[in-house]
Design a protein around this motif. Sequence first.
Motif, PDB file in Angstrom:
ATOM      1  N   UNK A 248      16.960 -18.848  33.150  1.00  0.00           N
ATOM      2  CA  UNK A 248      16.246 -17.659  33.628  1.00  0.00           C
ATOM      3  C   UNK A 248      15.457 -17.020  32.490  1.00  0.00           C
ATOM      4  N   UNK A 249      16.042 -16.966  31.296  1.00  0.00           N
ATOM      5  CA  UNK A 249      15.366 -16.368  30.154  1.00  0.00           C
ATOM      6  C   UNK A 249      14.077 -17.119  29.800  1.00  0.00           C
ATOM      7  N   UNK A 250      14.035 -18.401  30.084  1.00  0.00           N
ATOM      8  CA  UNK A 250      12.858 -19.195  29.757  1.00  0.00           C
ATOM      9  C   UNK A 250      11.626 -18.747  30.513  1.00  0.00           C
ATOM     10  N   UNK A 251      11.815 -18.148  31.687  1.00  0.00           N
ATOM     11  CA  UNK A 251      10.657 -17.756  32.501  1.00  0.00           C
ATOM     12  C   UNK A 251      10.389 -16.254  32.402  1.00  0.00           C
ATOM     13  N   UNK A 252      11.108 -15.568  31.521  1.00  0.00           N
ATOM     14  CA  UNK A 252      10.897 -14.136  31.336  1.00  0.00           C
ATOM     15  C   UNK A 252      10.009 -13.902  30.118  1.00  0.00           C
ATOM     16  N   UNK A 253       9.250 -12.805  30.141  1.00  0.00           N
ATOM     17  CA  UNK A 253       8.334 -12.501  29.044  1.00  0.00           C
ATOM     18  C   UNK A 253       9.022 -11.713  27.931  1.00  0.00           C
ATOM     19  N   UNK A 254      10.134 -11.046  28.266  1.00  0.00           N
ATOM     20  CA  UNK A 254      10.853 -10.273  27.239  1.00  0.00           C
ATOM     21  C   UNK A 254      12.296 -10.129  27.617  1.00  0.00           C
TER      22      UNK A 254
END
Length: 198
Positions: A192-198
């Motif tokens: 999930x973190x991979x597709x988040x900007x921050x």
Amino acid sequence: LAALAQGGPPPGRGDAQNPDWPCVQRKVTTLTSTQIWDGPPTEDLVTWSSDAEVLKLVPGLTSRRVKIEDAAKAIAALAEKTPAAERDERMKRLFQGVLSTINDQRKSVMGGIERLQQRQRARAAEIEREGSEIIKLKEKATDDAGQKTLAEAEDRYAWDVRVFQERQQNIPIACEIPVQIEQRAFEIGREIRKVMSK
């Protein structure tokens, strides 16, 4: 057997504050977002289930039968269809849905492990009682009837010990399941973190 019969977990295991917890791993009932990922805390996102697409996706993400590669594709697809301005918030909701569901799974498994430990303790006490009874029967087994009663008691004792030992061997295996569930949360959180900007 004696250690369980006296009311505690096997030597070298368990948690003094949780005597029914037989695992080497420390008992942690609830995982928090700060333990699992480096993203923002998500515990305040209690309405994650109101997002229909998130709600639909969570069961697959938390299932260990679903390959992590397939889970990653599903996460990326949801992120792609979400407007960039809303993406991080939606991904936070998705992670909270995963974390909430995984916590429920872990609690259920851990409760089952503790119930198994309680039953093992009761079995150990019964086996101790049977052993004491056999000693008494040996003193009284002076005729054929007594020998028969003794043989039956010894057979029952041997069977109960065997069942106890087999189930005791299953405890370490069961103890690995919460660890595997927790690992799943780490893996999904990373994706999930991979597709988040921050």
